[in-house]
Structure formats: structure tokens, C-alpha cells
Design a protein around this motif. Sequence first.
Motif, PDB file in Angstrom:
ATOM      1  N   PRO A  20      54.650 -59.895 -75.598  1.00 34.22           N
ATOM      2  CA  PRO A  20      53.485 -60.014 -76.486  1.00 34.22           C
ATOM      3  C   PRO A  20      52.337 -59.067 -76.125  1.00 34.22           C
ATOM      4  O   PRO A  20      51.716 -58.473 -77.012  1.00 34.22           O
ATOM      5  CB  PRO A  20      53.068 -61.484 -76.342  1.00 34.22           C
ATOM      6  N   THR A  21      52.070 -58.890 -74.836  1.00 35.12           N
ATOM      7  CA  THR A  21      51.010 -57.956 -74.412  1.00 35.12           C
ATOM      8  C   THR A  21      51.387 -56.531 -74.786  1.00 35.12           C
ATOM      9  O   THR A  21      50.564 -55.780 -75.329  1.00 35.12           O
ATOM     10  CB  THR A  21      50.779 -58.059 -72.893  1.00 35.12           C
ATOM     11  N   MET A  22      52.628 -56.165 -74.528  1.00 36.24           N
ATOM     12  CA  MET A  22      53.081 -54.819 -74.856  1.00 36.24           C
ATOM     13  C   MET A  22      53.029 -54.594 -76.370  1.00 36.24           C
ATOM     14  O   MET A  22      52.588 -53.536 -76.822  1.00 36.24           O
ATOM     15  CB  MET A  22      54.497 -54.602 -74.310  1.00 36.24           C
ATOM     16  N   ARG A  24      51.074 -56.050 -78.560  1.00 33.41           N
ATOM     17  CA  ARG A  24      49.674 -55.941 -79.005  1.00 33.41           C
ATOM     18  C   ARG A  24      49.144 -54.533 -78.776  1.00 33.41           C
ATOM     19  O   ARG A  24      48.527 -53.934 -79.656  1.00 33.41           O
ATOM     20  CB  ARG A  24      48.817 -56.973 -78.254  1.00 33.41           C
ATOM     21  N   TRP A  25      49.385 -53.985 -77.581  1.00 34.08           N
ATOM     22  CA  TRP A  25      48.858 -52.657 -77.254  1.00 34.08           C
ATOM     23  C   TRP A  25      49.610 -51.540 -77.963  1.00 34.08           C
ATOM     24  O   TRP A  25      49.010 -50.598 -78.478  1.00 34.08           O
ATOM     25  CB  TRP A  25      48.909 -52.418 -75.748  1.00 34.08           C
ATOM     26  N   LEU A  26      50.934 -51.616 -77.949  1.00 36.14           N
ATOM     27  CA  LEU A  26      51.727 -50.488 -78.434  1.00 36.14           C
ATOM     28  C   LEU A  26      51.734 -50.345 -79.948  1.00 36.14           C
ATOM     29  O   LEU A  26      51.852 -49.231 -80.461  1.00 36.14           O
ATOM     30  CB  LEU A  26      53.162 -50.597 -77.911  1.00 36.14           C
ATOM     31  N   THR A  27      51.616 -51.448 -80.687  1.00 34.55           N
ATOM     32  CA  THR A  27      51.711 -51.359 -82.143  1.00 34.55           C
ATOM     33  C   THR A  27      50.352 -51.302 -82.837  1.00 34.55           C
ATOM     34  O   THR A  27      50.297 -51.175 -84.059  1.00 34.55           O
ATOM     35  CB  THR A  27      52.536 -52.537 -82.714  1.00 34.55           C
ATOM     36  N   ASP A  28      49.272 -51.370 -82.082  1.00 35.94           N
ATOM     37  CA  ASP A  28      47.929 -51.298 -82.673  1.00 35.94           C
ATOM     38  C   ASP A  28      47.626 -49.848 -83.064  1.00 35.94           C
ATOM     39  O   ASP A  28      47.498 -48.979 -82.191  1.00 35.94           O
ATOM     40  CB  ASP A  28      46.892 -51.803 -81.671  1.00 35.94           C
ATOM     41  N   PRO A  29      47.509 -49.546 -84.354  1.00 32.46           N
ATOM     42  CA  PRO A  29      47.269 -48.160 -84.765  1.00 32.46           C
ATOM     43  C   PRO A  29      45.914 -47.616 -84.315  1.00 32.46           C
ATOM     44  O   PRO A  29      45.706 -46.401 -84.339  1.00 32.46           O
ATOM     45  CB  PRO A  29      47.368 -48.199 -86.292  1.00 32.46           C
ATOM     46  N   ARG A  30      45.001 -48.486 -83.891  1.00 29.29           N
ATOM     47  CA  ARG A  30      43.683 -48.038 -83.428  1.00 29.29           C
ATOM     48  C   ARG A  30      43.555 -48.028 -81.900  1.00 29.29           C
ATOM     49  O   ARG A  30      42.475 -47.790 -81.372  1.00 29.29           O
ATOM     50  CB  ARG A  30      42.601 -48.930 -84.031  1.00 29.29           C
ATOM     51  N   ALA A  31      44.655 -48.270 -81.196  1.00 29.38           N
ATOM     52  CA  ALA A  31      44.608 -48.323 -79.734  1.00 29.38           C
ATOM     53  C   ALA A  31      44.146 -46.975 -79.162  1.00 29.38           C
ATOM     54  O   ALA A  31      44.591 -45.905 -79.614  1.00 29.38           O
ATOM     55  CB  ALA A  31      45.972 -48.692 -79.167  1.00 29.38           C
ATOM     56  N   GLU A  32      43.267 -47.035 -78.194  1.00 29.04           N
ATOM     57  CA  GLU A  32      42.675 -45.828 -77.600  1.00 29.04           C
ATOM     58  C   GLU A  32      43.718 -44.908 -76.970  1.00 29.04           C
ATOM     59  O   GLU A  32      43.557 -43.687 -76.968  1.00 29.04           O
ATOM     60  CB  GLU A  32      41.620 -46.249 -76.573  1.00 29.04           C
ATOM     61  N   GLU A  48      55.523 -46.849 -86.395  1.00 32.72           N
ATOM     62  CA  GLU A  48      56.913 -47.217 -86.694  1.00 32.72           C
ATOM     63  C   GLU A  48      57.788 -47.114 -85.449  1.00 32.72           C
ATOM     64  O   GLU A  48      58.617 -47.993 -85.194  1.00 32.72           O
ATOM     65  CB  GLU A  48      57.463 -46.328 -87.804  1.00 32.72           C
ATOM     66  N   THR A  49      57.600 -46.067 -84.670  1.00 31.45           N
ATOM     67  CA  THR A  49      58.368 -45.890 -83.436  1.00 31.45           C
ATOM     68  C   THR A  49      58.085 -47.029 -82.461  1.00 31.45           C
ATOM     69  O   THR A  49      59.009 -47.577 -81.845  1.00 31.45           O
ATOM     70  CB  THR A  49      58.032 -44.532 -82.788  1.00 31.45           C
ATOM     71  N   MET A  50      56.826 -47.397 -82.321  1.00 33.69           N
ATOM     72  CA  MET A  50      56.460 -48.476 -81.396  1.00 33.69           C
ATOM     73  C   MET A  50      56.974 -49.833 -81.871  1.00 33.69           C
ATOM     74  O   MET A  50      57.402 -50.656 -81.058  1.00 33.69           O
ATOM     75  CB  MET A  50      54.944 -48.521 -81.190  1.00 33.69           C
ATOM     76  N   GLN A  51      56.960 -50.072 -83.159  1.00 35.08           N
ATOM     77  CA  GLN A  51      57.504 -51.328 -83.677  1.00 35.08           C
ATOM     78  C   GLN A  51      59.002 -51.415 -83.409  1.00 35.08           C
ATOM     79  O   GLN A  51      59.510 -52.465 -82.990  1.00 35.08           O
ATOM     80  CB  GLN A  51      57.203 -51.457 -85.176  1.00 35.08           C
ATOM     81  N   ALA A  52      59.724 -50.310 -83.611  1.00 38.57           N
ATOM     82  CA  ALA A  52      61.161 -50.280 -83.316  1.00 38.57           C
ATOM     83  C   ALA A  52      61.401 -50.460 -81.818  1.00 38.57           C
ATOM     84  O   ALA A  52      62.351 -51.143 -81.410  1.00 38.57           O
ATOM     85  CB  ALA A  52      61.771 -48.967 -83.807  1.00 38.57           C
ATOM     86  N   TYR A  53      60.549 -49.861 -81.015  1.00 41.14           N
ATOM     87  CA  TYR A  53      60.669 -49.984 -79.557  1.00 41.14           C
ATOM     88  C   TYR A  53      60.493 -51.438 -79.121  1.00 41.14           C
ATOM     89  O   TYR A  53      61.254 -51.940 -78.291  1.00 41.14           O
ATOM     90  CB  TYR A  53      59.639 -49.073 -78.886  1.00 41.14           C
ATOM     91  N   VAL A  76      49.683 -53.347 -67.684  1.00 41.98           N
ATOM     92  CA  VAL A  76      48.701 -52.400 -68.220  1.00 41.98           C
ATOM     93  C   VAL A  76      49.336 -51.115 -68.736  1.00 41.98           C
ATOM     94  O   VAL A  76      48.642 -50.272 -69.297  1.00 41.98           O
ATOM     95  CB  VAL A  76      47.610 -52.072 -67.174  1.00 41.98           C
ATOM     96  N   GLY A  77      50.646 -50.951 -68.542  1.00 39.87           N
ATOM     97  CA  GLY A  77      51.294 -49.729 -68.981  1.00 39.87           C
ATOM     98  C   GLY A  77      52.772 -49.714 -68.673  1.00 39.87           C
ATOM     99  O   GLY A  77      53.351 -50.731 -68.270  1.00 39.87           O
TER     100      GLY A  77
END
Length: 184
Positions: A20-22, A24-32, A48-53, A76-77
Amino acid sequence: MQDLFTLPVVLRDRRPDDIPTMQRWLTDPRAEWRRWDSPYSPAEQTTETMQAYIRFLQATAPEADERVIDVDGEVVGLVNRDQEEPEGNGWWDLGILIFNPHYWGGGVGTRALRLWVQDTLDWTDAHTLTFTTWSGNERMIRAALRLGFRECMRVREARVVGGERFDSVRYDLLRREWEAAQLS
């Protein structure tokens, strides 16, 4: 909160409760982090790539060539590595992403990359390690230089970020260079 330079950095297998943490961060299109990790790729394509990942992670067990970066119990990463073709040639390409910007600028990325270099050398036949970034990602470049990586390739003005042209740059590190630095 502790100083980032003193917080423990650990590379570990991902756990189901990390997803869930990953996500939230990876699929947010506004993530820094998207401003620094391949910002020249179209945002929609990255999403799309992050959602598939994330779907892939939900369906598969952890792999030896990918770890989460855990700082004081918080994911954190990520780090990953891929063997360059042909298999068995000893060339491994590394990747690192600190998706939580709270952990930027405090040495977390450098420490995670140091651990990942050592892990790669301990568990693979690696002779040469590389990574590729763009010339505007100065934090990544500084971390690599601190660890002994050297620039080995530059494609001038190959990336467009925010309407400005930047170079694509690749850095490399040889096993013997790393081992010599660890002895000194």
C-alpha cells in the motif's frame, strides 16, 4: 525526528504490508520523485507503468534483484539491478529510487546505493556496475561520485525536461575499484 544522517538504512525483501505504501507513492501522478526519475517520460506512461508494476508486485514473491529501502522501519524507496546481455558477462545495471522526498538530502540515497553495490558484488558475478540518469539529477550524480563511480558515457542534450535540454549520462564502477576503496 532523528537527523537523517543517523537513521538506519536497510535493504530488505518487500513484504505484503509494504505494497500500500509503495502503491501510494509510485502511482501518484503528482509525486515529487517524478521530477527526478525519468522526468522526460510522458507522465501518463509513467503512471500506467507504475500501476502495472504494483499489480506485478501483488502477484509475485520478492526477487533477489530488487529490494525496498527501509529507513527506521519505513519503506522510503527501492533498489533494483538487471544483468546486461549476454548473461554471465559480469555487467550489472543498478537503479535506485527514493520516492519519499522527506528522505532526500540526508545521505539516505548514498547509504542505500552503497549497500546495493556491496550486495550486488557479494551475490553476483559483477565485474562492472553501471547506472544511467540525466544531467539535471545532481543528487544522484553526487551520490554515485561519492561511492567511486565515474562518468563513462554522455549523450549531449538527449533529454528534454521542462522545455530545457539535458544530457543523458551513464556512470560505471569496476569491482576492483570498489574493493580497493574499501581497503583504504
